[in-house]
Structures are given as C-alpha cells and as structure tokens.
Design a protein around this motif. Sequence first.
Motif, PDB file in Angstrom:
ATOM      1  N   SER A  95      12.363 101.942 -20.841  1.00 39.71           N
ATOM      2  CA  SER A  95      12.876 100.981 -22.004  1.00 39.71           C
ATOM      3  C   SER A  95      12.116  99.781 -21.847  1.00 39.71           C
ATOM      4  N   ALA A  96      12.675  98.936 -20.761  1.00 39.32           N
ATOM      5  CA  ALA A  96      11.873  97.712 -20.233  1.00 39.32           C
ATOM      6  C   ALA A  96      11.483  98.171 -18.868  1.00 39.32           C
ATOM      7  N   HIS A 172       9.026  96.478 -24.221  1.00 40.02           N
ATOM      8  CA  HIS A 172       8.986  97.873 -24.507  1.00 40.02           C
ATOM      9  C   HIS A 172       7.593  98.180 -24.129  1.00 40.02           C
ATOM     10  N   PRO A 173       7.305  98.554 -22.849  1.00 37.83           N
ATOM     11  CA  PRO A 173       5.769  98.999 -22.601  1.00 37.83           C
ATOM     12  C   PRO A 173       5.317  99.908 -23.377  1.00 37.83           C
ATOM     13  N   ASP A 174       3.864 100.027 -23.740  1.00 41.30           N
ATOM     14  CA  ASP A 174       3.202 100.915 -24.435  1.00 41.30           C
ATOM     15  C   ASP A 174       3.182 102.304 -23.672  1.00 41.30           C
ATOM     16  N   ASP A 175       3.109 103.317 -24.607  1.00 40.72           N
ATOM     17  CA  ASP A 175       3.430 104.488 -23.811  1.00 40.72           C
ATOM     18  C   ASP A 175       2.326 104.985 -22.889  1.00 40.72           C
ATOM     19  N   GLN A 176       1.147 104.446 -22.992  1.00 42.61           N
ATOM     20  CA  GLN A 176       0.079 104.575 -21.945  1.00 42.61           C
ATOM     21  C   GLN A 176       0.393 104.044 -20.524  1.00 42.61           C
ATOM     22  N   ILE A 177       1.104 102.799 -20.779  1.00 47.68           N
ATOM     23  CA  ILE A 177       1.669 102.110 -19.420  1.00 47.68           C
ATOM     24  C   ILE A 177       2.890 103.033 -18.937  1.00 47.68           C
ATOM     25  N   ALA A 180       1.225 105.955 -17.085  1.00 46.59           N
ATOM     26  CA  ALA A 180       0.455 105.485 -15.887  1.00 46.59           C
ATOM     27  C   ALA A 180       1.536 105.187 -14.626  1.00 46.59           C
ATOM     28  N   ILE A 181       2.619 104.748 -14.857  1.00 45.29           N
ATOM     29  CA  ILE A 181       3.484 104.311 -13.940  1.00 45.29           C
ATOM     30  C   ILE A 181       4.549 105.516 -13.561  1.00 45.29           C
ATOM     31  N   LEU A 182       4.795 106.240 -14.463  1.00 45.90           N
ATOM     32  CA  LEU A 182       5.491 107.611 -14.074  1.00 45.90           C
ATOM     33  C   LEU A 182       4.786 108.663 -13.522  1.00 45.90           C
TER      34      LEU A 182
END
Length: 182
Positions: A95-96, A172-177, A180-182
């Motif tokens: 979410s954040a 609210h990070p972008d879907d691409q971020i 990338a982190i998950l």
Amino acid sequence: MSKAIGMAEYKTVSAGVVAADAMVKTSDVNIIEAQTVCPGKYIVIISGDLSAVNAAVETSRTLHGKHLINSFILGNPHESIFPAIYGASKIEEVSALGILETYDAASIIVAADEAAKTAIVDLIELRIARGMCGKSYLMLTGEVAAVEAAIEKAEAAAAKDGMYLDSSIIAHPDDQIREAIL
C-alpha cells in the motif's frame, strides 16, 4: 527465559571471526549469520535465550572492543525480523512503502524492530551491509499513516548512535516498483 537476538559488527574480519568463536563458546546461542560484508567488515548475528545472548554479546564487546563498530541485544524481537533478514517475507500487497538507510549493519535491525513494534506494518527486507559499502536498509509496507509512524520511530532508533542516513515514504508506489521489490 525469552528469545533474543544479538549482533556484533567489526571493522576487521580477523577480530570478527575470533569474537564469533568466543560468542558461541561463552553461551548456548545459535549463529544466524556470521560473514564478511562490505567493505571488509565482519558481522555476527546470534539468537537464543536473553541471558545467553547478553553474555555472548558482552564477551564480543570486551574481546575486541577496539575493532567493534556497533552491537545490540534485543529481547523479544518482532517475529517479522527473521524472515526479513533472510529475504523470505511473504508480502502480498504494497500500500505504502517505507525505506530507511543506516551507515552500519547493527542499527538497521534495531530500527526494524522498533518500526515493526510501532505500527501495523510488514517488513519486506532487511539488507544488512551486503553490496552497500557497509550501509544497510530496510523496506516495509502498510497503510500510509502506519508506515509514517514506523519510519519515524525507526529514524529515532538509528539516530541514537548517529547511524541514521536517510529515509523515504512512497504513499502509493507504482506497480512496477511493487513488482521490483517483491
């Protein structure tokens, strides 16, 4: 007796290996991680009963104090610390996003524990000095207000020893971020 985690971070590999050996010989503790990290420092992370972890870390502090960078002992660490150290956290949604960096390895774990105990957040990752010239970072997620509270508390914990470097929050990070982190 309560479960605890402790760590000692050394300037030299030699001092770190000798201290790690003394730690496990001093008390009934288990090594979670003992290795060289950038830039040629050595970290030892142990777990066990609080009294055993305390004795082991105290031994490491006195054995090679002149090479010690930082150390800590945490009684009852938040259960999300261990999966985050191993990069094995199971996070479904971001979410954040909160990110906090420190100058050393030891203070990031203390900061992560403070953050996780402050608000309803999930620790995504704890990167402990590997590939970062000795710096470390944490990433966590939750609702915006929870992430803000957790990062604020983590900043204060890292700043106590002067090891706080930087932090950021993305509402609210972008879907691409997220991917990338998950």
